[in-house]
Enzyme design. Structure first.
Site, PDB file in Angstrom:
ATOM      1  N   CYS A  10       0.702  -1.266  -0.139  1.00  0.00           N
ATOM      2  CA  CYS A  10      -0.056   0.134  -0.008  1.00  0.00           C
ATOM      3  C   CYS A  10       0.866   1.172  -0.046  1.00  0.00           C
ATOM      4  CB  CYS A  10      -0.941   0.045   1.393  1.00  0.00           C
ATOM      5  SG  CYS A  10      -1.562   1.524   1.563  1.00  0.00           S
TER       6      CYS A  10
HETATM    7  N1  MHO Z   1      -6.019  -1.846   2.848  1.00  0.00           N
HETATM    8  C1  MHO Z   1      -6.126  -0.593   2.203  1.00  0.00           C
HETATM    9  C2  MHO Z   1      -5.010  -0.370   1.021  1.00  0.00           C
HETATM   10  C3  MHO Z   1      -5.059   0.731   0.376  1.00  0.00           C
HETATM   11  S1  MHO Z   1      -3.959   1.085  -0.624  1.00  0.00           S
HETATM   12  C4  MHO Z   1      -3.720   2.447  -1.293  1.00  0.00           C
HETATM   13  C5  MHO Z   1      -7.423  -0.217   1.842  1.00  0.00           C
HETATM   14  O1  MHO Z   1      -8.085  -1.598   1.562  1.00  0.00           O
HETATM   15  O2  MHO Z   1      -8.176   0.711   1.674  1.00  0.00           O
HETATM   16  O3  MHO Z   1      -3.914   0.017  -1.380  1.00  0.00           O
END
Ligand code: MHO
Length: 157
Positions: A10
Site C-alpha cells: 500500500c
Molecule cells: N488496505 C487498504 C489499502 C489501500 S492502498 C492505497 C484499503 O483496502 O483501503 O492500496
C-alpha cells in the site's frame, strides 16, 4: 536531485516512511509497470492492469545515497511476500524496485543478494528489479494520505 522508485505494498505507508528520511526532498504516490494508460486507483485495484502501487522518491544524493534508500525500502516491508503485503493482496502490492539507470540496477541486485544471504528471512526474497517505465501519478487524495487522515498504518481506514 535524483529519483528512486519503489513498490512495497500500500503506497500510503511507503510514502509516509520515505518522507521521514533525511535527504528525501519529495515523494509522490502513483502506478507503474502495467499496460493500461492513465490508470485510476479503481483500475489498479482490479489487479488486472499489471501496475504496482509505487512511490517516487526524489532525493539529494549529497545527503543520502541510493544504497541508504534501499535499506529503508527493505526495512519497511516483508520482501518474501509474493503479490501481497500484510493485509493487502494482489499484484499491485508486489515488492518491486524500478531502477532509472544501470548503477541503480547493480546496487539493487547487490543489496537484494546481501539481504538474502544475511539470513534475516528464511524464505526467498521475491522482489522484482526492473527498469522504470511511465510513472502515473495517483489521484490527489492518495498523496500524503496518512498525514491527511492522521493514521500511521495501512490496515486502518
Ligand atoms: N488496505 C487498504 C489499502 C489501500 S492502498 C492505497 C484499503 O483496502 O483501503 O492500496
Amino acid at each position: 536531485m535524483e529519483k528512486a522508485m519503489f513498490g512495497a505494498g500500500c503506497f500510503w505507508g511507503v510514502e509516509a516512511a520515505f518522507r521521514k528520511v533525511k535527504g528525501v526532498v519529495s515523494a509522490a504516490v502513483g502506478y507503474m509497470g502495467g499496460t493500461l494508460e492513465n490508470p485510476t486507483y479503481k483500475d489498479v485495484c482490479t489487479d488486472k492492469t499489471g501496475h504496482a502501487e509505487v512511490v517516487q522518491v526524489e532525493f539529494d544524493p549529497k545527503v543520502i545515497s541510493y544504497e541508504e534508500l534501499l535499506k529503508v525500502f527493505w526495512d519497511i516491508h516483508d520482501p518474501t511476500q509474493l503479490n501481497r503485503q500484510g493485509p493487502d493482496f494482489g499484484t499491485q502490492y508486489r515488492s518491486v524496485i524500478f531502477y532509472h539507470n544501470e548503477e541503480q540496477n547493480k546496487l539493487a541486485i547487490a543489496s537484494k543478494e546481501q539481504l538474502q544471504q544475511s539470513g534475516k528471512y528464511e524464505g526467498e526474497i521475491v522482489t522484482e528489479i526492473t527498469p522504470a517505465t511511465v510513472f502515473y501519478r495517483a489521484e490527489e487524495y492518495h498523496q500524503r494520505y496518512h498525514e491527511k487522515h492522521g493514521i500511521d498504518s495501512c490496515g486502518i481506514r
